[in-house]
Design an enzyme around this catalytic site. Structure first.
Site, PDB file in Angstrom:
ATOM      1  N   TYR A  90      45.830  45.608  39.102  1.00 55.09           N
ATOM      2  CA  TYR A  90      46.256  44.223  38.945  1.00 55.09           C
ATOM      3  C   TYR A  90      47.712  44.058  39.363  1.00 55.09           C
ATOM      4  O   TYR A  90      48.079  43.060  39.994  1.00 55.09           O
ATOM      5  CB  TYR A  90      46.038  43.758  37.496  1.00 55.09           C
ATOM      6  CG  TYR A  90      44.574  43.648  37.144  1.00 55.09           C
ATOM      7  CD1 TYR A  90      43.824  42.562  37.556  1.00 55.09           C
ATOM      8  CD2 TYR A  90      43.941  44.654  36.425  1.00 55.09           C
ATOM      9  CE1 TYR A  90      42.468  42.473  37.256  1.00 55.09           C
ATOM     10  CE2 TYR A  90      42.586  44.570  36.115  1.00 55.09           C
ATOM     11  CZ  TYR A  90      41.861  43.483  36.530  1.00 55.09           C
ATOM     12  OH  TYR A  90      40.522  43.394  36.242  1.00 55.09           O
ATOM     13  N   ASN A 113      37.458  33.781  39.193  1.00 54.58           N
ATOM     14  CA  ASN A 113      36.968  33.861  40.564  1.00 54.58           C
ATOM     15  C   ASN A 113      35.604  33.182  40.694  1.00 54.58           C
ATOM     16  O   ASN A 113      34.649  33.555  40.034  1.00 54.58           O
ATOM     17  CB  ASN A 113      36.874  35.334  40.972  1.00 54.58           C
ATOM     18  CG  ASN A 113      36.394  35.533  42.391  1.00 54.58           C
ATOM     19  OD1 ASN A 113      36.286  34.602  43.177  1.00 54.58           O
ATOM     20  ND2 ASN A 113      36.094  36.771  42.720  1.00 54.58           N
ATOM     21  N   CYS A 121      36.857  40.741  43.525  1.00 53.51           N
ATOM     22  CA  CYS A 121      37.616  41.104  42.331  1.00 53.51           C
ATOM     23  C   CYS A 121      37.106  42.387  41.689  1.00 53.51           C
ATOM     24  O   CYS A 121      37.813  42.994  40.885  1.00 53.51           O
ATOM     25  CB  CYS A 121      37.650  39.950  41.332  1.00 53.51           C
ATOM     26  SG  CYS A 121      36.032  39.370  40.826  1.00 53.51           S
ATOM     27  N   HIS A 122      35.903  42.828  42.064  1.00 48.80           N
ATOM     28  CA  HIS A 122      35.421  44.117  41.555  1.00 48.80           C
ATOM     29  C   HIS A 122      36.269  45.272  42.087  1.00 48.80           C
ATOM     30  O   HIS A 122      36.233  46.363  41.529  1.00 48.80           O
ATOM     31  CB  HIS A 122      33.936  44.320  41.912  1.00 48.80           C
ATOM     32  CG  HIS A 122      33.658  44.361  43.374  1.00 48.80           C
ATOM     33  ND1 HIS A 122      33.580  43.222  44.145  1.00 48.80           N
ATOM     34  CD2 HIS A 122      33.453  45.413  44.211  1.00 48.80           C
ATOM     35  CE1 HIS A 122      33.329  43.566  45.396  1.00 48.80           C
ATOM     36  NE2 HIS A 122      33.247  44.890  45.464  1.00 48.80           N
ATOM     37  N   GLU A 148      29.936  50.516  47.560  1.00 48.81           N
ATOM     38  CA  GLU A 148      30.924  50.479  48.644  1.00 48.81           C
ATOM     39  C   GLU A 148      31.568  51.834  48.931  1.00 48.81           C
ATOM     40  O   GLU A 148      32.385  51.949  49.837  1.00 48.81           O
ATOM     41  CB  GLU A 148      32.029  49.486  48.279  1.00 48.81           C
ATOM     42  CG  GLU A 148      31.545  48.074  48.192  1.00 48.81           C
ATOM     43  CD  GLU A 148      32.637  47.065  47.916  1.00 48.81           C
ATOM     44  OE1 GLU A 148      32.362  45.868  48.044  1.00 48.81           O
ATOM     45  OE2 GLU A 148      33.784  47.455  47.593  1.00 48.81           O
TER      46      GLU A 148
END
Length: 152
Positions: A90, A113, A121-122, A148
């Site tokens: 963050y 979001n 945001c993950h 990912e």
């Protein structure tokens, strides 16, 4: 212009939901069990492929950011530049958005979001570990990051 709601199949993740006005994305909700797919849209097809493991940065998707403050807009822009398989804290996100020291505000922007996956945001993690992921929880976030190829 008419608004279109599309529910798309995301395989083992469930069914996701899009709200669009032409090609402008107004809102995207993450897939969850219990819904049935309805309608078709090219973005829904791309998201289905993403949840099947296909890489897509979604950087070309036009978002309705009319509700954003300048700070939120900066966070969205910075977060869309974080690539697949990468993570930032963050604090790092706040600095990337041009507001070093505003990690809590960056976290609040992520919590609000409206464009999950498109504004990834993950990919934002706590300084000491994975961190939360709203009502879907840390396990869902872990699944997205694993999809990912990110390690946390």
């Amino acid at each position: 212009m008419a608004r279109v709601r599309v529910l798309y199949d995301a395989g083992g993740f469930g069914v996701g939901e899009l709200l669009l006005e032409s090609d402008l994305l107004l809102w995207h909700d993450l897939p969850r069990p219990g819904l049935e797919p309805t309608g078709r849209h090219p973005l829904a097809d791309r998201l289905s492929a993403y949840f099947a493991g296909e890489p897509d940065g979604f950087r070309d998707v036009t978002l309705d950011l009319s509700w954003c403050t300048p700070f939120q807009n900066a966070v969205v822009t910075a977060l869309r530049a974080v690539g697949r398989g990468e993570t930032v804290t963050y604090g790092e996100l706040a600095a990337l958005a041009g507001h070093p020291g505003a990690s809590r505000a960056a976290g609040s922007s992520c919590a609000g979001n409206r464009f999950a996956i498109i504004v990834p945001c993950h990919r934002v993690v706590a300084a000491g570990g994975l961190g939360g992921y709203g009502s879907l929880g840390a396990d869902y976030k872990r699944r997205l990051l694993a999809l990912e190829g990110a390690t946390v």
